[in-house]
Write a protein that holds these residues in place. Structure first.
Motif, short mmCIF file in Angstrom:
data_model
loop_
_atom_site.label_atom_id
_atom_site.label_comp_id
_atom_site.label_asym_id
_atom_site.label_seq_id
_atom_site.Cartn_x
_atom_site.Cartn_y
_atom_site.Cartn_z
N GLY A 138 0.78 -1.22 0.00
CA GLY A 138 0.00 0.00 0.00
C GLY A 138 0.82 1.27 0.00
O GLY A 138 0.26 2.37 -0.10
N THR A 139 2.13 1.18 0.07
CA THR A 139 2.99 2.36 0.09
C THR A 139 3.44 2.71 -1.33
O THR A 139 3.38 1.87 -2.24
N PRO A 140 3.91 3.95 -1.53
CA PRO A 140 4.47 4.29 -2.86
C PRO A 140 5.61 3.38 -3.25
O PRO A 140 5.79 3.06 -4.44
N GLU A 141 6.42 2.95 -2.26
CA GLU A 141 7.52 2.03 -2.55
C GLU A 141 7.01 0.71 -3.10
O GLU A 141 7.56 0.16 -4.07
N ILE B 79 15.61 -5.83 -7.96
CA ILE B 79 15.52 -4.45 -7.50
C ILE B 79 16.40 -4.30 -6.26
O ILE B 79 16.20 -4.99 -5.26
N ASP B 80 17.38 -3.43 -6.34
CA ASP B 80 18.34 -3.29 -5.25
C ASP B 80 18.01 -2.18 -4.27
O ASP B 80 18.48 -2.19 -3.14
N ARG B 81 17.20 -1.22 -4.70
CA ARG B 81 16.90 -0.10 -3.80
C ARG B 81 15.66 0.62 -4.28
O ARG B 81 15.46 0.79 -5.47
N VAL B 82 14.81 1.01 -3.33
CA VAL B 82 13.69 1.89 -3.63
C VAL B 82 13.57 2.89 -2.50
O VAL B 82 13.58 2.52 -1.33
N ALA B 83 13.50 4.18 -2.86
CA ALA B 83 13.49 5.24 -1.86
C ALA B 83 12.84 6.48 -2.46
O ALA B 83 12.56 6.52 -3.67
N ALA B 84 12.60 7.47 -1.61
CA ALA B 84 12.05 8.73 -2.10
C ALA B 84 13.00 9.34 -3.12
O ALA B 84 14.23 9.31 -2.95
N ALA B 85 12.45 9.89 -4.18
CA ALA B 85 13.25 10.52 -5.23
C ALA B 85 13.46 12.00 -4.91
O ALA B 85 12.71 12.58 -4.11
N GLY C 23 6.65 13.31 -5.76
CA GLY C 23 5.68 12.45 -6.43
C GLY C 23 6.27 11.23 -7.10
O GLY C 23 5.55 10.49 -7.78
N PHE C 24 7.57 10.97 -6.88
CA PHE C 24 8.23 9.82 -7.50
C PHE C 24 9.06 9.07 -6.48
O PHE C 24 9.54 9.63 -5.50
N ARG C 25 9.24 7.76 -6.75
CA ARG C 25 10.20 6.93 -6.01
C ARG C 25 11.39 6.68 -6.93
O ARG C 25 11.23 6.53 -8.15
N GLU C 26 12.58 6.63 -6.32
CA GLU C 26 13.80 6.30 -7.06
C GLU C 26 14.08 4.81 -6.88
O GLU C 26 14.13 4.32 -5.76
N VAL C 27 14.27 4.11 -7.99
CA VAL C 27 14.47 2.66 -7.96
C VAL C 27 15.79 2.32 -8.67
O VAL C 27 16.01 2.77 -9.79
#
Length: 266
Positions: free
Chosen positions: A44-47, A63-69, A73-77
């Motif tokens: 349920g999270t943006p991640e 996928i090695d990393r997902v965090a706030a961009a 309004g975007f996540r950095e992956v």
């Protein structure tokens, strides 16, 4: 089935030897090893939506990393050594450098550097072939191949790197891939009683006696693919910064000095 194509932006470095994996028994290129999933996100999270969006395109991708961009309004992956941006609703995906005009730098490299640091830190010292001065100022990891001309050029200058205070820690990346003579030669190097001499001999075109043992070559190869390696030598600083292929000793020292000056003071 949907194909997931990463479009690579920018020209390939002219100071690296391109990877050209050997075909498998059926004539197809061997599939890269896919490590266990490294990222878990709370539902349920943006991640979680970002992870689901990536895996909708390619269920097998690591996928090695997902965090706030850095952009709202975007996540950095971080995926296979590349940085993607996924909208928080999981609908839109962007790929490419994210340049901060005010700071004058590519901020998309920060997360990628963190992933490189973490993955390389997990490689035991016993699995590396090290050429280092007594008290190095800097240490770099170098994914290397015995056939690559630029890898051989770098190794021919190993004494100068060391003289300038740079330790070189080699990992294996036989760019012709598994089931190739190149791969077998690197196994023989890592299984030699004197790995340093065996690597030097191989890079000088001398025959290395064939050996086999429990060795990390396949693991190094998979790690290189996971980091997005496209050519050798791949030089990575202690900060996780990737160099643009082969660099002469003085140029590498200058770059490492610059990176050290930019590092936050603790």
């Amino acid at each position: 089935m949907k194909a997931f194509l990463f479009v690579l932006f920018g020209a390939f470095s002219l100071s690296a030897c391109a990877q050209s994996p050997a075909p498998g028994p059926d004539g197809a290129a061997p599939a890269p090893a896919v490590p266990d999933a490294a990222v878990e996100a709370e539902p349920g999270t943006p991640e979680a939506r970002a992870v689901a969006a990536i895996r909708k395109l390619n269920p097998r991708v690591e996928i090695d990393r997902v965090a706030a961009a850095p952009i709202e309004g975007f996540r950095e992956v971080v995926v296979a050594g590349q940085v993607l941006y996924v909208s928080d609703d999981g609908r839109y995906l962007l790929q490419g450098a994210l340049f901060d005009v005010e700071q004058g730098r590519d901020v998309s490299q920060d997360g990628l550097a963190e992933v490189r640091r973490e993955l390389l830190a997990a490689v035991p010292a016993s699995d590396r072939i090290v050429f280092a001065p007594e008290d190095p100022d800097y240490t770099v990891t170098v994914f290397t191949d015995t056939e690559c001309g630029y890898c051989r050029k770098l190794h021919q200058e190993i004494d100068e790197y060391n003289r300038l205070g740079i330790a070189i820690e080699y990992l294996a990346f036989p760019r012709m891939g598994p089931a190739s003579p190149d791969f077998d030669e690197m196994v023989s190097v890592w299984c030699a009683s004197d790995r340093r001499q065996a690597l030097t001999d191989a890079k000088n075109g001398k025959r290395v006696p064939k050996r086999d043992c429990t060795n990390p070559v396949a693991m190094h190869y998979a790690l290189g693919q996971r980091l997005g390696l496209t050519g050798t030598p791949m030089i990575v600083s202690e900060q996780g910064v990737q160099m643009p292929g082969y660099m002469p000793p003085a140029a590498l020292r200058e770059t490492l000095d610059q990176l050290a000056g930019e590092a936050p003071q603790g």
